[in-house]
Design a protein around this motif. Sequence first.
Motif, PDB file in Angstrom:
ATOM      1  N   GLU A  44       0.838  -1.115  -0.040  1.00  0.00           N
ATOM      2  CA  GLU A  44      -0.042   0.064  -0.089  1.00  0.00           C
ATOM      3  C   GLU A  44       0.799   1.107   0.039  1.00  0.00           C
ATOM      4  O   GLU A  44       0.295   2.301  -0.238  1.00  0.00           O
ATOM      5  CB  GLU A  44      -0.875  -0.197   1.247  1.00  0.00           C
ATOM      6  CG  GLU A  44      -1.996  -1.151   1.079  1.00  0.00           C
ATOM      7  CD  GLU A  44      -3.099  -0.799   1.856  1.00  0.00           C
ATOM      8  OE1 GLU A  44      -3.835   0.283   2.033  1.00  0.00           O
ATOM      9  OE2 GLU A  44      -3.538  -1.780   2.805  1.00  0.00           O
ATOM     10  N   LYS A  68      -8.100   2.047  -7.841  1.00  0.00           N
ATOM     11  CA  LYS A  68      -8.243   2.393  -6.523  1.00  0.00           C
ATOM     12  C   LYS A  68      -9.549   1.751  -6.123  1.00  0.00           C
ATOM     13  O   LYS A  68     -10.558   1.899  -7.228  1.00  0.00           O
ATOM     14  CB  LYS A  68      -8.236   4.137  -6.484  1.00  0.00           C
ATOM     15  CG  LYS A  68      -6.885   4.572  -6.711  1.00  0.00           C
ATOM     16  CD  LYS A  68      -6.846   5.950  -6.569  1.00  0.00           C
ATOM     17  CE  LYS A  68      -5.622   6.632  -6.746  1.00  0.00           C
ATOM     18  NZ  LYS A  68      -4.396   6.150  -6.529  1.00  0.00           N
ATOM     19  N   PHE A  70      -6.954   0.177  -3.320  1.00  0.00           N
ATOM     20  CA  PHE A  70      -5.835  -0.366  -3.501  1.00  0.00           C
ATOM     21  C   PHE A  70      -6.305  -1.892  -3.575  1.00  0.00           C
ATOM     22  O   PHE A  70      -6.889  -2.477  -2.854  1.00  0.00           O
ATOM     23  CB  PHE A  70      -4.893  -0.343  -2.062  1.00  0.00           C
ATOM     24  CG  PHE A  70      -3.728  -1.038  -2.372  1.00  0.00           C
ATOM     25  CD1 PHE A  70      -2.667  -0.747  -2.884  1.00  0.00           C
ATOM     26  CD2 PHE A  70      -3.680  -2.219  -1.260  1.00  0.00           C
ATOM     27  CE1 PHE A  70      -1.474  -1.699  -2.996  1.00  0.00           C
ATOM     28  CE2 PHE A  70      -2.487  -3.090  -1.469  1.00  0.00           C
ATOM     29  CZ  PHE A  70      -1.495  -2.787  -2.333  1.00  0.00           C
TER      30      PHE A  70
END
Length: 150
Positions: A44, A68, A70
């Motif tokens: 991340e 997005k 993640f």
Amino acid sequence: TQVKVMSQRHMIEGRWCDCKFPNSKQHADEPLRSRKVFVRRLTEDMTADELRQFFSKFGDVTDVFMPKPFRAFAFVTFADDQVAHSLCGEELIFKGASLHISEHLNARQQIERGRFTKSQGGFGNQDGFANNRGGGGLGGSPNSNMSGGG
């Protein structure tokens, strides 16, 4: 008109896009090689700019896409398909993580290569995309809305 379109960059839904002629085959039986690679095992704290800088040491990077929210993967596109091909199958260490590089396959290529089969599973529930007819999906299930026939 093609030359004009191809000489400009285009913004589509917040992403820069370049129009290009597809890679040509040297021989009729030679498959097209993608300039895009699939990068797994991201952490991340990695950013698209950091990935661009890291992969630039292998060749000119034209795009880095990280979904997005993640999801621990990214797509990196190179200007040269040979650079992308040379990295496939490699494990590269970046920011202490071992990144796995593989070829980018679109959905049609994945189906052709058996990536979405009933025995291997797929997206959604059980063996493919969920639907209102009880499971099934891209595996040729009789209940699938993607299989041939009625």
